[in-house]
Write a protein that holds these residues in place. Structure first.
Motif, PDB file in Angstrom:
ATOM      1  N   ALA A 272       0.869  -1.307   0.150  1.00 33.32           N
ATOM      2  CA  ALA A 272       0.058   0.058   0.028  1.00 33.32           C
ATOM      3  C   ALA A 272       0.853   1.435  -0.044  1.00 33.32           C
ATOM      4  O   ALA A 272       0.461   2.256  -0.634  1.00 33.32           O
ATOM      5  CB  ALA A 272      -0.988  -0.105   1.192  1.00 33.32           C
ATOM      6  N   CYS A 273       1.946   0.979   0.782  1.00 38.72           N
ATOM      7  CA  CYS A 273       2.758   2.437   0.771  1.00 38.72           C
ATOM      8  C   CYS A 273       3.533   2.595  -0.687  1.00 38.72           C
ATOM      9  O   CYS A 273       3.698   3.842  -1.028  1.00 38.72           O
ATOM     10  CB  CYS A 273       3.901   2.222   2.012  1.00 38.72           C
ATOM     11  N   ILE A 274       4.069   1.757  -1.196  1.00 43.80           N
ATOM     12  CA  ILE A 274       4.620   1.800  -2.429  1.00 43.80           C
ATOM     13  C   ILE A 274       3.620   2.169  -3.525  1.00 43.80           C
ATOM     14  O   ILE A 274       3.890   3.171  -4.159  1.00 43.80           O
ATOM     15  CB  ILE A 274       5.287   0.202  -2.921  1.00 43.80           C
ATOM     16  N   ALA A 275       2.624   1.564  -3.289  1.00 42.55           N
ATOM     17  CA  ALA A 275       1.693   1.912  -4.276  1.00 42.55           C
ATOM     18  C   ALA A 275       1.163   3.526  -4.186  1.00 42.55           C
ATOM     19  O   ALA A 275       0.955   4.416  -5.180  1.00 42.55           O
ATOM     20  CB  ALA A 275       0.320   1.171  -4.056  1.00 42.55           C
ATOM     21  N   ALA A 276       0.807   3.837  -2.844  1.00 46.59           N
ATOM     22  CA  ALA A 276       0.382   5.073  -2.879  1.00 46.59           C
ATOM     23  C   ALA A 276       1.679   6.341  -3.300  1.00 46.59           C
ATOM     24  O   ALA A 276       1.139   7.298  -3.750  1.00 46.59           O
ATOM     25  CB  ALA A 276       0.166   5.584  -1.303  1.00 46.59           C
ATOM     26  N   SER A 277       2.945   6.143  -3.130  1.00 47.86           N
ATOM     27  CA  SER A 277       3.974   6.603  -3.730  1.00 47.86           C
ATOM     28  C   SER A 277       4.034   7.151  -5.086  1.00 47.86           C
ATOM     29  O   SER A 277       4.598   7.987  -5.394  1.00 47.86           O
ATOM     30  CB  SER A 277       5.481   6.053  -3.207  1.00 47.86           C
ATOM     31  N   ILE A 278       3.472   6.086  -5.880  1.00 46.91           N
ATOM     32  CA  ILE A 278       3.268   6.137  -7.293  1.00 46.91           C
ATOM     33  C   ILE A 278       1.916   6.609  -7.926  1.00 46.91           C
ATOM     34  O   ILE A 278       1.631   6.525  -9.074  1.00 46.91           O
ATOM     35  CB  ILE A 278       3.842   5.185  -7.991  1.00 46.91           C
TER      36      ILE A 278
ATOM     37  N   VAL B  66      -5.363  -3.806  -5.943  1.00 50.52           N
ATOM     38  CA  VAL B  66      -6.455  -4.416  -5.930  1.00 50.52           C
ATOM     39  C   VAL B  66      -6.234  -6.085  -5.898  1.00 50.52           C
ATOM     40  O   VAL B  66      -5.556  -6.584  -6.366  1.00 50.52           O
ATOM     41  CB  VAL B  66      -7.433  -4.215  -7.121  1.00 50.52           C
ATOM     42  N   ALA B  67      -6.481  -6.641  -4.448  1.00 48.56           N
ATOM     43  CA  ALA B  67      -6.224  -8.045  -4.381  1.00 48.56           C
ATOM     44  C   ALA B  67      -7.288  -8.885  -5.014  1.00 48.56           C
ATOM     45  O   ALA B  67      -8.434  -8.397  -4.905  1.00 48.56           O
ATOM     46  CB  ALA B  67      -6.337  -8.404  -2.816  1.00 48.56           C
TER      47      ALA B  67
ATOM     48  N   ILE C 105     -11.250 -12.149 -10.804  1.00 51.61           N
ATOM     49  CA  ILE C 105     -10.487 -11.279 -11.928  1.00 51.61           C
ATOM     50  C   ILE C 105     -11.624 -10.487 -12.413  1.00 51.61           C
ATOM     51  O   ILE C 105     -11.438  -9.123 -12.556  1.00 51.61           O
ATOM     52  CB  ILE C 105      -9.669 -11.998 -12.989  1.00 51.61           C
ATOM     53  N   LEU C 106     -12.754 -10.812 -12.901  1.00 55.93           N
ATOM     54  CA  LEU C 106     -13.874 -10.051 -13.455  1.00 55.93           C
ATOM     55  C   LEU C 106     -14.563  -8.897 -12.506  1.00 55.93           C
ATOM     56  O   LEU C 106     -14.706  -7.776 -12.651  1.00 55.93           O
ATOM     57  CB  LEU C 106     -14.844 -10.753 -14.009  1.00 55.93           C
ATOM     58  N   THR C 107     -14.575  -9.547 -11.303  1.00 53.52           N
ATOM     59  CA  THR C 107     -14.965  -8.708 -10.191  1.00 53.52           C
ATOM     60  C   THR C 107     -14.090  -7.469  -9.884  1.00 53.52           C
ATOM     61  O   THR C 107     -14.465  -6.293  -9.815  1.00 53.52           O
ATOM     62  CB  THR C 107     -14.996  -9.365  -8.882  1.00 53.52           C
ATOM     63  N   ALA C 108     -12.736  -7.731  -9.882  1.00 56.72           N
ATOM     64  CA  ALA C 108     -11.683  -6.939  -9.583  1.00 56.72           C
ATOM     65  C   ALA C 108     -11.576  -5.903 -10.765  1.00 56.72           C
ATOM     66  O   ALA C 108     -11.502  -4.548 -10.424  1.00 56.72           O
ATOM     67  CB  ALA C 108     -10.389  -7.675  -9.252  1.00 56.72           C
ATOM     68  N   VAL C 109     -11.582  -6.076 -12.011  1.00 56.94           N
ATOM     69  CA  VAL C 109     -11.569  -5.450 -12.999  1.00 56.94           C
ATOM     70  C   VAL C 109     -12.968  -4.330 -13.204  1.00 56.94           C
ATOM     71  O   VAL C 109     -12.580  -3.205 -13.419  1.00 56.94           O
ATOM     72  CB  VAL C 109     -11.368  -6.141 -14.445  1.00 56.94           C
ATOM     73  N   THR C 110     -13.879  -5.131 -12.870  1.00 52.76           N
ATOM     74  CA  THR C 110     -15.140  -4.418 -12.988  1.00 52.76           C
ATOM     75  C   THR C 110     -15.112  -3.298 -11.908  1.00 52.76           C
ATOM     76  O   THR C 110     -15.387  -2.008 -12.064  1.00 52.76           O
ATOM     77  CB  THR C 110     -16.306  -5.410 -12.644  1.00 52.76           C
ATOM     78  N   GLU C 111     -14.731  -3.270 -10.717  1.00 50.84           N
ATOM     79  CA  GLU C 111     -14.527  -2.672  -9.807  1.00 50.84           C
ATOM     80  C   GLU C 111     -13.635  -1.447  -9.913  1.00 50.84           C
ATOM     81  O   GLU C 111     -13.759  -0.313  -9.739  1.00 50.84           O
ATOM     82  CB  GLU C 111     -13.997  -3.326  -8.326  1.00 50.84           C
ATOM     83  N   ILE C 112     -12.485  -1.690 -10.533  1.00 49.43           N
ATOM     84  CA  ILE C 112     -11.457  -0.843 -11.210  1.00 49.43           C
ATOM     85  C   ILE C 112     -12.060   0.235 -12.234  1.00 49.43           C
ATOM     86  O   ILE C 112     -12.113   1.354 -11.937  1.00 49.43           O
ATOM     87  CB  ILE C 112     -10.201  -1.193 -11.644  1.00 49.43           C
ATOM     88  N   ARG C 113     -12.492  -0.460 -12.841  1.00 47.08           N
ATOM     89  CA  ARG C 113     -13.282   0.689 -14.248  1.00 47.08           C
ATOM     90  C   ARG C 113     -14.345   1.200 -13.485  1.00 47.08           C
ATOM     91  O   ARG C 113     -14.684   2.303 -13.940  1.00 47.08           O
ATOM     92  CB  ARG C 113     -14.030  -0.599 -15.404  1.00 47.08           C
ATOM     93  N   ASP C 114     -15.218   0.685 -12.978  1.00 44.73           N
ATOM     94  CA  ASP C 114     -16.457   1.699 -12.118  1.00 44.73           C
ATOM     95  C   ASP C 114     -15.786   2.575 -11.611  1.00 44.73           C
ATOM     96  O   ASP C 114     -16.335   3.721 -11.306  1.00 44.73           O
ATOM     97  CB  ASP C 114     -17.158   0.918 -11.199  1.00 44.73           C
TER      98      ASP C 114
END
Length: 124
Positions: free
Chosen positions: A10-16, A21-22, A31-40
């Motif tokens: 989380a720290c590395i991700a926040a820095s960039i 998303v796990a 995978i489909l749930t995670a990608v849908t969440e990201i796109r939404d």
């Protein structure tokens, strides 16, 4: 083997400016749930990082088939499905050699009767 904690990731991700998303890489539904969440939430997936992997040790004839299958799911099929799920229409258009997305979309509609976006929406 180095294993990063969720807090470190989380720290590395926040820095960039990234948002990790796990997901379960061997599960198409995850995978489909995670990608849908990201796109939404963000509109699209800008970057994919596959940090999953596993290995089996020993002679091939000693490795249980179930464990070998799991290894293929984690190391090969899961990342492949993640990549296919995240590809934009433009990226897909270049795979068969189209120079521009519009030509691909017109041809896709002629072949299937649907636009690429409609086909994706109908996908289970």
């Amino acid at each position: 083997m180095n294993v990063l904690s969720a807090g470190t990731i989380a720290c590395i991700a926040a820095s960039i400016g990234a948002h990790p998303v796990a997901l379960e890489i061997y599960s198409e539904n995850s995978i489909l749930t995670a990608v849908t969440e990201i796109r939404d939430r963000f509109g699209d997936v800008d970057m994919r990082v596959n940090n999953a992997g596993c290995g089996l040790y020993g002679a091939l004839e000693d490795v249980p088939l179930r464990e070998a299958g799991y290894q293929f799911e984690v190391n090969l099929f899961g990342p492949g499905h993640l990549t296919r799920t995240c590809l934009s229409t433009g990226e897909i258009a270049f795979l068969p050699g189209y120079a521009e997305q519009n030509s691909f979309c017109r041809a896709f509609r002629e072949w299937t009767g649907h636009t690429p976006d409609e086909a994706r929406a109908e996908r289970p």
